[in-house]
Design an enzyme around this catalytic site. Structure first.
Site, short mmCIF file in Angstrom:
data_model
loop_
_atom_site.label_atom_id
_atom_site.label_comp_id
_atom_site.label_asym_id
_atom_site.label_seq_id
_atom_site.Cartn_x
_atom_site.Cartn_y
_atom_site.Cartn_z
N LYS A 125 0.86 -1.19 0.00
CA LYS A 125 0.00 0.00 0.00
C LYS A 125 0.89 1.23 0.00
O LYS A 125 2.03 1.17 0.45
CB LYS A 125 -0.88 0.00 1.26
CG LYS A 125 -2.08 0.91 1.18
CD LYS A 125 -3.27 0.27 0.48
CE LYS A 125 -4.37 1.26 0.23
NZ LYS A 125 -5.59 0.64 -0.28
N ASP A 165 -7.05 4.52 -4.59
CA ASP A 165 -7.71 4.39 -3.28
C ASP A 165 -8.31 5.78 -3.03
O ASP A 165 -8.53 6.55 -3.99
CB ASP A 165 -6.70 3.98 -2.19
CG ASP A 165 -7.37 3.61 -0.87
OD1 ASP A 165 -7.93 2.52 -0.76
OD2 ASP A 165 -7.36 4.43 0.08
P1 NDP Z 1 -12.92 8.09 -2.85
O1 NDP Z 1 -11.85 9.08 -2.63
O2 NDP Z 1 -13.47 7.89 -4.20
O3 NDP Z 1 -14.16 8.39 -1.88
C1 NDP Z 1 -14.00 8.45 -0.49
C2 NDP Z 1 -15.33 8.86 0.12
O4 NDP Z 1 -15.24 8.74 1.52
C3 NDP Z 1 -15.68 10.30 -0.18
O5 NDP Z 1 -17.07 10.45 -0.18
C4 NDP Z 1 -15.05 11.03 1.01
O6 NDP Z 1 -15.63 12.29 1.30
C5 NDP Z 1 -15.33 10.05 2.14
N1 NDP Z 1 -14.28 10.20 3.15
C6 NDP Z 1 -12.95 10.02 2.98
N2 NDP Z 1 -12.30 10.28 4.12
C7 NDP Z 1 -13.23 10.63 5.02
C8 NDP Z 1 -13.18 11.00 6.38
N3 NDP Z 1 -12.02 11.07 7.05
N4 NDP Z 1 -14.36 11.27 7.00
C9 NDP Z 1 -15.54 11.20 6.33
N5 NDP Z 1 -15.65 10.86 5.04
C10 NDP Z 1 -14.51 10.57 4.39
O7 NDP Z 1 -12.34 6.70 -2.24
P2 NDP Z 1 -12.84 5.23 -2.49
O8 NDP Z 1 -14.31 5.19 -2.69
O9 NDP Z 1 -11.95 4.62 -3.49
O10 NDP Z 1 -12.46 4.55 -1.10
C11 NDP Z 1 -13.38 4.47 0.00
C12 NDP Z 1 -12.95 3.36 0.95
O11 NDP Z 1 -12.93 2.11 0.25
C13 NDP Z 1 -11.55 3.51 1.55
O12 NDP Z 1 -11.55 2.97 2.84
C14 NDP Z 1 -10.71 2.64 0.63
O13 NDP Z 1 -9.52 2.20 1.27
C15 NDP Z 1 -11.66 1.49 0.38
N6 NDP Z 1 -11.37 0.69 -0.80
C16 NDP Z 1 -11.32 1.24 -2.06
C17 NDP Z 1 -11.08 0.46 -3.16
C18 NDP Z 1 -11.14 0.98 -4.54
O14 NDP Z 1 -11.08 0.17 -5.47
N7 NDP Z 1 -11.26 2.25 -4.77
C19 NDP Z 1 -10.80 -0.99 -3.00
C20 NDP Z 1 -10.94 -1.48 -1.66
C21 NDP Z 1 -11.20 -0.65 -0.62
P3 NDP Z 1 -14.82 13.62 0.90
O15 NDP Z 1 -14.94 13.73 -0.57
O16 NDP Z 1 -15.52 14.70 1.64
O17 NDP Z 1 -13.40 13.42 1.38
#
Ligand code: NDP
Length: 443
Positions: A125, A165
């Site tokens: 990672k 991510d």
């Molecule tokens: P994105 O950046 O596309 O979206 C993240 C979302 O979560 C946004 O809506 C963001 O809001 C919100 N968010 C992020 N940090 C915080 C925080 N500290 N408090 C509240 N809301 C938060 O990321 P992904 O959708 O790719 O990832 C989301 C999760 O899924 C993560 O945990 C990631 O590790 C996991 N994941 C992702 C994969 C992938 O293929 N993309 C694969 C496996 C797991 P805002 O825009 O306001 O920051």
């Protein structure tokens, strides 16, 4: 003190100020106790001490110039955790909260998740404390180019293959790939999540969210339940949340919530995903803007998404976003299934509440493995120099997720913890890696 307890105590002493890494390691190692008891050869070979220590940790300076001509300096990370079963694989996260402990917790989880996919990929990672929010395209490009100018030394299609991510989507992967190619002259599958015109796989964008719903559907089916007609609460509005919402809706559910780091929306008529996609994917705006499309929906500033009444909860935002109180509220409101789309979204105390209430609980390393599984399918297509159709990739993804469910359910049962999918996922993911490490000697 047992073997597991002593390894955990050493880990905490050796890695202070990394609470998320302690949390992830504690959750995994505690559920492995019965496996460790039955396999004394693991202790003899120092297997747990080795598995909690990354093979390599790289930290580097990322200097770049912003639109005002000011020099900015961020910190870059890549943790190459375990390559026993394949090249390191795992995403890059760009978010101001990123530090070594966060990257280590994510890399540690990734080892077992990747193992569960059944594909030959090790765990890694990386990321940076860079915040893409509010930056111009040129600033994001300048940052990505500087980041890759150091990272390229350590990655490659057969050594380490990063992906996206939080904060790293198609735009960032494109800039990173362009710089890698420019420096090395190699047109190879060094990153996944690439654009479709330069080696990306169809269905990769959708894969984590779709995979989550495929796995939850398999879990519900085994319990005689279905998503058809269920009310679903989702947190987040990024890549995982959007495609989890789409597949849940296609499965006949009504999704009533989505959120971002500012607040959350509740739409009793069911979320209009086209509006969310326009706000998030086109305008890069805030979830609050949903009210401009649907004034009857409710927006609440801050946390609280888990107070919405639902049958199924899918946390898809970030780590530790669902705590003990939230879990109690969900249970009191009649929620009967939880599937983790984000990595480690539930605290250890929240998981305990769910398990005591006998709620169906699909942990992240199984439930969100669809993203990395499809990344591995992208690597295969790149190596073969061909592209599969959307339906071909989607069908493989569905098969992989159903297989993961079957394996974690079986492992839980075998070790006397039926329906404890946290234990099942940890045990099934661990055993493959542990056996590979044993076969490869003390390395
Ligand atoms: P994105 O950046 O596309 O979206 C993240 C979302 O979560 C946004 O809506 C963001 O809001 C919100 N968010 C992020 N940090 C915080 C925080 N500290 N408090 C509240 N809301 C938060 O990321 P992904 O959708 O790719 O990832 C989301 C999760 O899924 C993560 O945990 C990631 O590790 C996991 N994941 C992702 C994969 C992938 O293929 N993309 C694969 C496996 C797991 P805002 O825009 O306001 O920051």
């Amino acid at each position: 003190m047992s073997y597991v307890e002593s390894v955990l105590a050493d880990l905490i002493a050796k890695n202070p100020a990394q609470p998320e890494f302690h949390q992830a390691a504690t959750e995994v190692l505690n559920t492995l106790k019965p496996v460790i008891d039955q396999n004394p050869q693991f202790e003899k070979a120092g297997l747990l001490e080795r598995i909690v220590e990354p093979e390599r940790q790289i930290m580097f300076r990322v200097p770049w110039v912003d639109d005002n001509g000011k020099v900015q300096v961020n910190r870059g990370f890549r943790v190459q955790f375990n390559s026993a079963i394949g090249p390191y694989k795992g995403g890059l996260r760009f978010h101001p909260s990123v530090n070594l402990g966060i990257i280590k917790f994510l890399g540690f989880e990734q080892i077992f998740k990747n193992s569960l996919t059944g594909l030959p990929i090790g765990g890694g990672k990386g990321g940076s404390d860079f915040d893409p929010k509010g930056k111009s395209d040129r600033e994001v490009m300048a940052f990505c180019q500087s980041f890759m100018t150091e990272l390229y030394k350590y990655v490659g299609q057969d050594t380490d293959v990063p992906a996206g991510d939080i904060g790293v989507g198609g735009r960032e992967v494109g800039y990173l790939y362009g710089q890698y190619k420019r420096i090395t002259g190699l047109y190879e599958g060094v990153l996944t999540g690439k654009g479709l015109t330069f080696g990306g796989s169809l269905a990769r964008t959708e894969a984590t969210g779709y995979g989550l719903v495929y796995l939850v559907n398999a879990m519900l089916k085994a319990a005689g339940k279905t998503m058809q007609g269920a009310t679903v609460a989702i947190s987040g509005s990024g890549n995982v949340a959007i495609y989890a919402c789409q597949k849940a809706q296609q499965s006949g559910a009504k999704v009533v919530t989505m959120s971002d780091s500012n607040g959350w929306i509740y739409d009793e008529n069911g979320i209009d995903l086209a509006a969310v996609k326009e706000i998030k994917e086109v305008k890069r705006g805030r979830i609050k803007e949903y009210l401009e499309y649907h004034p009857q929906a409710k927006y609440t500033e801050g946390k609280g998404v888990w107070t919405a009444k639902c049958d199924i909860a899918l946390p898809c935002a970030t780590q530790n976003e669902l705590n003990e109180e939230d879990a109690k509220t969900l249970v009191a409101n009649g929620c009967y299934a939880v599937g983790e789309g984000a990595n480690m979204p539930s605290t250890l105390e929240a998981i305990e509440v769910f398990q005591n209430a006998k709620i169906l609980f699909a942990p992240a390393k199984a439930a969100n493995a669809g993203g990395v599984a499809t990344s591995a399918l992208e690597m295969s297509q790149n190596s073969m120099r061909l592209s599969w159709t959307f339906d071909e990739v989607d069908a493989k993804l569905k098969g992989i997720m159903e297989n993961i469910y079957a394996n974690i359910a079986q492992a839980a049962k075998e070790y006397g913890m039926e329906n404890n999918f946290v234990a099942g996922a940890n045990i099934a993911g661990f055993l493959k890696v542990a056996n590979a490490m044993m076969a490869q000697g003390i390395v």
